[in-house]
Structure formats: structure tokens, C-alpha cells
Write an enzyme that holds these catalytic residues in place. Structure first.
Site, mmCIF file in Angstrom:
data_model
loop_
_atom_site.group_PDB
_atom_site.id
_atom_site.type_symbol
_atom_site.label_atom_id
_atom_site.label_comp_id
_atom_site.label_asym_id
_atom_site.label_seq_id
_atom_site.Cartn_x
_atom_site.Cartn_y
_atom_site.Cartn_z
ATOM 1 N N PRO A 162 19.669 121.863 3.243
ATOM 2 C CG PRO A 162 21.382 120.192 3.782
ATOM 3 C CD PRO A 162 20.220 120.428 3.931
ATOM 4 C CE LYS A 186 9.656 119.445 0.461
ATOM 5 N NZ LYS A 186 9.587 118.327 -0.777
ATOM 6 C CG ASP A 210 3.307 108.416 1.591
ATOM 7 O OD1 ASP A 210 2.769 109.573 1.356
ATOM 8 O OD2 ASP A 210 3.301 107.617 2.314
HETATM 9 N N1 LIG Z 1 13.054 115.199 0.757
HETATM 10 C C1 LIG Z 1 13.961 116.077 0.537
HETATM 11 N N2 LIG Z 1 15.290 115.628 1.165
HETATM 12 C C2 LIG Z 1 16.220 116.624 1.080
HETATM 13 N N3 LIG Z 1 16.102 117.890 0.735
HETATM 14 C C3 LIG Z 1 14.870 118.373 0.262
HETATM 15 C C4 LIG Z 1 13.752 117.260 0.261
HETATM 16 N N4 LIG Z 1 12.794 118.081 -0.091
HETATM 17 C C5 LIG Z 1 13.292 119.470 -0.403
HETATM 18 N N5 LIG Z 1 14.667 119.499 -0.181
HETATM 19 C C6 LIG Z 1 15.439 120.674 -0.333
HETATM 20 O O1 LIG Z 1 14.452 121.893 -0.204
HETATM 21 C C7 LIG Z 1 14.587 122.536 -1.580
HETATM 22 C C8 LIG Z 1 13.108 122.890 -1.829
HETATM 23 O O2 LIG Z 1 12.187 122.134 -1.843
HETATM 24 P P1 LIG Z 1 11.054 121.979 -2.834
HETATM 25 O O3 LIG Z 1 11.795 121.587 -4.381
HETATM 26 O O4 LIG Z 1 10.158 120.867 -2.304
HETATM 27 O O5 LIG Z 1 10.644 123.326 -2.589
HETATM 28 P P2 LIG Z 1 9.807 124.221 -3.763
HETATM 29 O O6 LIG Z 1 9.433 125.707 -3.343
HETATM 30 O O7 LIG Z 1 8.646 123.384 -4.237
HETATM 31 O O8 LIG Z 1 10.867 124.323 -4.908
HETATM 32 P P3 LIG Z 1 10.656 125.130 -6.438
HETATM 33 O O9 LIG Z 1 11.055 126.575 -6.089
HETATM 34 O O10 LIG Z 1 11.347 124.387 -7.338
HETATM 35 O O11 LIG Z 1 9.129 125.109 -6.697
HETATM 36 C C9 LIG Z 1 14.971 121.413 -2.540
HETATM 37 O O12 LIG Z 1 15.703 122.168 -3.577
HETATM 38 C C10 LIG Z 1 16.036 120.590 -1.573
HETATM 39 O O13 LIG Z 1 17.403 121.389 -1.707
#
Ligand SMILES: Nc1ncnc2c1ncn2[C@@H]1O[C@H](COP(=O)(O)OP(=O)(O)OP(=O)(O)O)[C@@H](O)[C@H]1O
Length: 607
Positions: free
Chosen positions: A328, A348, A383
Site C-alpha cells: 500500500p 523490494k 536494516d
Molecule cells: N518498509 C516499508 N514498509 C511499508 N511500506 C513500504 C516500505 N518500503 C517501501 N514501502 C512502500 O513502497 C513505496 C516505494 O518504496 P521506496 O520509497 O523504497 O521506493 P522508491 O522507488 O525508492 O521511491 P521513490 O520513487 O520515492 O524513490 C513507499 O512509498 C511505500 O508506500
């Protein structure tokens, strides 16, 4: 692999030699690991913080280095044709034999897996060849001729104050205490209060782990008090005061506080442990809700933590039926994030390509995640566990998730029968994204929660800054709220060291044309940061703005960032307390306390 230099040996002899080489590799690793923990004590005694931090970082890489060394030796010594399936099967059996009487058998099994997984194809990753299931039990390791894992003190015989003093002096720190009797008296008072005036029972005792836990500028005494059926844990942080003398700074008695000390958002402890499983067993009695995987990890044995985590995860899959879904929140531009609702972690995956304005590569993103792994996370960065080739049952993935994976990261996805293999991913604790937390609080009309979120958000930034981290992208969606209500950063692709950033004020317009310009009329270099612009991205919501300006307005000024940068460049290592200020003993100022501690920092670590 090279041709063997000697006549072909019996396959059983080869298997024996391979097993020996791997165990030698592990023993070397663990010897160096222990040495690093022993040296941590000297760094603490001499208050050599910069070197201590560096050593803690270097220790993280010991394991992979030893695995690669071992793989290299095996590749140099043996020819592929000598290494049949039966040799590998026998290697495992010989290895099991060698582990009898070993003091760290569970770690040695994991090391065996790491070496073999580097050499063998993943079709070999089952219990015939590697330790998918542990074989050697750690429960009955013979510790008789070893130093005990914990020492026991009997206050009923010696008096509580005397016992407490002996507990501390038994560590024989090579450093003078400022006023140990004063500190012991305060410690005694707190423990007596917790004991609640109960009469001493025949089993009245204090058990204390034999070695100190070192991290950053602290050394921690870890133990528990038992009296009748009452049993409670305690942790005593020892710090240096500004005269470089030792002080007992507090006693942590609250379960939540001790859990937070061992949190996944902090750097690993340095502890000299001959039998690590005995430490884990003891710590589990203090932290029964913490999985063993997390305890191994926080003790710096992160590969063991990873192995146990994976076993727990497989068990979890077996006992649940829900499906992996996109996490979400607002989708990431560089990461595809998914989760299993019943499991408190997220997965991720780095996408194959990134839309503008992202200018990065997979290698650069991995580097940033590695930076965080090695950096002091000061309770404000999650972490991550990094895995290669993780197999998931396809039927547990939603169609939408499969479509997203194939669209955004086709190079990392492979189907094998009824399994989907993801070649590379990170696993991280699941939190509530701060943007969701704030909008839920607003929808519920709960101003106190909004204020809490904003205070925590600003505190997280301040502590990241103290640890020389500039988050890069400070939008709320890049922070999560933990179960304890703490705000933690999790989006690492744009982080930089504060010392690499150039904090600037926006220049005054030179003329009317500059003033009307939609684009910046001044030049901007790669690492330039304009704090006064943060408000435009962060403070669109009136309530959030109100609380932000009340608690953290200085974060919008260049001076704040620039002065913090200067302190770091001057070699100042900030104190970040992993426990709340209000439990600190009276009269204890840390050696290098920030000159002025803003009042809201008092609760920084109140997770
Ligand atoms: N540890 C976590 N717990 C819950 N949701 C998470 C977590 N990590 C990421 N998310 C969800 O996934 C989305 C994307 O994660 P993240 O910010 O790591 O990706 P990104 O591609 O690096 O983002 P950006 O486009 O800001 O660079 C977050 O906005 C959040 O909604």
C-alpha cells in the site's frame, strides 16, 4: 577450475579435504570476528570513536571476504570433474562429523551453505548438499571448560549494593569511574523500586552476561534479576563523561526500552562471544518476542540472522494462504515493493528502468543500500536483508503483482515450474508509510497523532543529520512509522553524506526578469541543497505546517544544515541515545553532548 596438481584422490578423501577447507575458512572468520569485538573494548576504553566506528563497519564485510577466500581455494585446488554429486554429498557428511564439539556449529553450517551456494547451481540447494535444515543442535554445547556465558550474583548473601558494584568491577574496564559509588546507589534505588519491596526468596539472584555489549560510544551491561517468580531484565549503559571518566548513565528496565535498544534500525553490537547460541538463548529470555533471527543479526551475526529469517519465512508460507500484493502507498519510481499481508516485512525489487527525474542505475542503488548496511543507522534507517534467487510459489502472487514485476523488472524474474524466482531483492520490516499515517490521523480528526507524526519526522531527520546522512528525498512517503510509533527512513536511492552536500540560500533576484522566472535563474550544482525550499514540498497541509513550524522550523534554514555539517567536518561524533533522556541518572552529562540540546530532542529515543 584448475587441473588438480596431484594424482586423483579417492572421492571420499576429496570430500574430507573440502569439508576441512570450509571449516578452516569458518574458524578463521570467527577468530577475526571475535578479535574485532575484543578490540572494540579497547576503543571504548580509550574513547577512540572514529576508529571504533570504522572497525564496526569493517567487521560487516568479514564474512563475505572469508567465503570468497574459501571459494577461491576450492576452485584453485579441485578440478570440476573431481567434484561429482556424491563428493558433495559426502562433503556435507564429513562436515557434520567435524562439527561435533564445535562451539559455533550453527554459524559453521551457515558458512558451509554460503561457500557451497557460491559454487553449486541452485538446483543443488537442498538438504542433500547444504544445510537447509540445521543438523547440529546448539542446545547442549559443552561449555564446561569455557568461561561461563553469564555470571550469577547473590544479593541476599552479599547485599544488593555490593553485588551491583562487583557486577560492574568484574568487567575490569581499564578506565577510571568518575564516582562509581554514586552511580551504584542510583542503580540500586531503581532496582529496589522495581523489586517492589518483596522479601528475598531463596532463588534471589542477578544473572549478567559475561561480556559487555559495545556500540557507538556506549558499553552495555546486560542481565536479569530473579526473585521467587519475579524475573525482569535490565541493561546498564556505561558512558564516558566529558573528563573521559566512566559513568553508569541509566538503567533500562522497561521491556519496550530494551526491545528498542536491540532494534532493527540500529548498528550491530560488538560482543565477544565464544558460544553465540548461549548469548542468543539468554537474550531470548529477556526479549521473548524477538525472533532469534533478529537477535543474531543485532549481535553482528547477520548471515545467521538471514538464514534463520529465511527458515521462518518458509514456515510462515506453509501456514498461511494469503497472497503477495503490491505494498500500500505511493508506488516507487525505482523500487517495486510488495508484501504478504500476514507477514510483517516488505520485499523490494530494483526496477529495470527509471522514469525522469531519476538519474540512477541499479548498481548505484545497490551501493546506497550497502552504504546504509555499513552506516550507523541511529534508530532511523531500517536494516535490509539482501537475497539472491528467491523462489516464491506462483499461486501466492496476485495477477497484478506478476504483471507489474514483468513490466518493471523483467530481467530479475524467471519462472521455474510452479515457482517464480526473483534474482535479487531486499527484505525490510514493514511499516505504515508516514503519508498514510498522517492522512489517517487527519481523517480521524486526531490532532495529537498528526503532531506526534510531525515531531517524530523532524526528529528522524535531525538524527539522520547527526549521523552524517542527508535523506535526499524527504517526502513523507519515504518514511515509515514503526509499531512503537517511531518514524524511520526507508528510501535510500537518493541519500548522500551531509558532508558532501552544499547547503545554500536562494540568491536574491538580480532584476525583475529573475523574479518572474519560472525556472531558477541561478546555477545549481549536483550536491546543492536549498533548505528554504523544503516547505514547498512538505508543508502544503495546514495542520502539518502548523506542527512542523512549532517543532522543527529550523530545518528550513541553511544555517541549521550548515552548522551540523561543520560539526561533522570538525570531527565531532554526536551522541544519539538509544533510550529516553528522562531515565538517565542525575548529574550525568555525556562527554561530547551537543552544546545546546533542543527540548524536543529530549524524547528522541522514546520509541
Ligand atoms: N518498509 C516499508 N514498509 C511499508 N511500506 C513500504 C516500505 N518500503 C517501501 N514501502 C512502500 O513502497 C513505496 C516505494 O518504496 P521506496 O520509497 O523504497 O521506493 P522508491 O522507488 O525508492 O521511491 P521513490 O520513487 O520515492 O524513490 C513507499 O512509498 C511505500 O508506500
Amino acid at each position: 577450475m584448475k587441473q588438480a596438481a596431484f594424482p586423483k584422490l579417492l572421492s571420499s578423501q576429496i570430500a574430507f579435504d573440502i569439508a576441512h577447507t570450509i571449516l578452516d575458512g569458518f574458524d578463521k572468520h570467527y577468530r577475526l570476528f571475535r578479535q574485532a569485538s575484543q578490540v572494540a573494548r579497547q576503543h571504548f576504553e580509550t574513547a577512540n570513536w572514529t576508529v571504533a566506528q570504522q572497525a564496526a563497519r569493517e567487521r560487516i564485510d568479514f564474512y563475505d571476504k572469508r567465503v570468497l577466500e574459501c571459494v577461491q581455494v576450492l576452485e584453485d585446488e579441485y578440478d570440476d570433474s573431481e567434484l561429482s554429486d556424491s563428493v558433495w554429498r559426502e562433503t556435507k557428511l564429513h562436515y557434520i562429523g567435524m562439527l561435533s564439539g564445535h562451539k559455533q556449529p550453527e554459524l559453521a553450517e551457515t558458512f558451509f551453505n554460503s561457500v557451497c551456494c557460491n559454487i553449486l547451481h541452485r538446483t543443488y540447494f537442498h538438504n542433500d548438499f547444504i544445510f537447509v535444515r540445521p543438523v547440529i543442535s546448539t542446545e547442549y554445547i559443552d561449555t564446561e571448560e569455557l568461561l561461563p556465558t553469564y555470571r550469577v550474583y547473590y544479593p541476599a548473601t552479599d547485599g544488593l549494593r555490593f553485588s551491583l558494584k562487583r557486577i560492574v568491577t568484574n568487567f575490569q574496564l581499564n578506565c577510571k569511574f568518575a564516582n562509581l559509588d554514586r552511580d551504584i546507589a542510583q542503580l540500586e534505588e531503581c532496582l529496589l523500586h522495581k523489586l517492589g519491596g518483596d522479601a528475598p526468596e531463596p532463588n534471589y539472584q542477578i544473572q549478567v552476561l559475561s561480556n559487555l555489549f559495545f556500540r557507538n560510544k556506549g558499553a552495555y551491561v546486560v542481565g536479569k534479576v530473579i526473585n521467587g517468580t519475579q524475573e525482569f531484565p535490565f541493561v546498564v549503559p556505561i558512558l564516558h563523561n566529558r573528563h573521559c571518566e566512566l559513568v553508569l548513565d541509566a538503567v533500562l528496565l522497561d521491556h519496550a526500552q530494551i526491545t528498542i535498544l536491540f532494534s532493527f534500525t540500529r548498528a550491530y553490537f560488538m560482543v565477544d562471544m565464544e558460544v553465540p547460541s548461549a548469548y542468543v538463548q539468554f537474550l531470548r529470555t529477556l526479549l521473548p518476542r524477538k525472533p532469534r533471527s533478529e537477535i543474531y543479526t543485532i549481535l553482528g551475526l547477520q548471515k545467521q540472522g538471514k538464514t534463520l529469517f529465511y527458515r521462518d519465512y518458509l514456515q510462515h508460507l506453509k501456514h498461511t494462504a494469503d497472497r503477495f500484493e503490491i505494498a500500500p502507498g505511493i508506488r516507487g519510481l525505482v523500487m517495486l515493493v510488495f508484501a504478504l499481508p500476514s507477514f510483517p516485512y516488505v520485499f523490494k525489487v530494483i526496477k529495470d528502468f527509471f522514469p525522469a527525474p531519476k538519474e540512477t542505475t541499479r548498481a548505484q542503488i545497490k551501493e546506497k543500500y550497502l552504504l546504509v548496511k555499513h552506516h550507523d543507522r541511529v534508530g532511523r534507517m531500517a536494516d535490509t536483508l539482501e537475497y539472491s534467487n528467491v523462489a516464491f510459489p506462483v499461486e501466492r502472487f496476485s495477477e497484478e503483482l506478476i504483471a507489474e514485476l514483468l513490466h518493471h523488472a523483467p530481467s530479475l524474474v524467471e519462472f521455474e515450474g510452479d515457482r517464480i524466482i526473483i534474482r535479487h531483492l531486499y527484505i525490510e520490516r514493514r511499516m505504515v508509510p508516514l503519508n498514510i499515517f498522517l492522512s489517517n490521523a487527519e481523517a480521524a480528526g486526531n490532532d495529537a497523532l498528526i503532531e506526534h507524526g510531525v515531531i517524530e519526522y523532524g526528529n528522524a531527520i535531525r538524527e539522520l543529520v547527526a549521523a552524517n546522512i542527508f535523506p535526499g528525498d524527504m517526502l513523507y512517503k519515504n518514511f515509515g512509522v514503526t509499531r512503537q510509533g517511531r518514524v524511520v527512513f526507508y528510501d535510500y536511492d537518493e541519500i548522500e553524506y551531509i558532508t558532501d552536500c552544499n547547503f545554500r540560500d536562494i540568491p536574491q533576484p538580480r532584476n525583475e526578469e529573475d523574479e518572474m522566472s519560472a525556472e531558477p535563474w541561478y546555477s545549481i550544482a549536483k550536491h546543492d541543497v536549498f533548505p528554504e525550499q523544503f516547505g514547498a514540498f512538505l508543508l502544503g497541509n495546514a495542520k502539518i505546517k502548523q506542527y512542523f513550524m512549532k517543532h522543527h522550523a529550523e530545518l528550513l534554514t541553511k544555517d541549521f544544515w550548515q552548522s551540523r555539517k561543520q560539526r561533522i567536518m570538525d570531527g565531532f561524533i554526536e551522541d544519539v541515545f538509544p533510550y529516553p533522556q528522562h531515565i538517565r541518572f542525575r548529574n550525568q552529562a555525556p562527554a561530547f553532548a551537543p552544546a545546546t540540546t533542543p527540548p524536543h530532542l529530549e524524547n528522541l529515543n522514546n520509541e
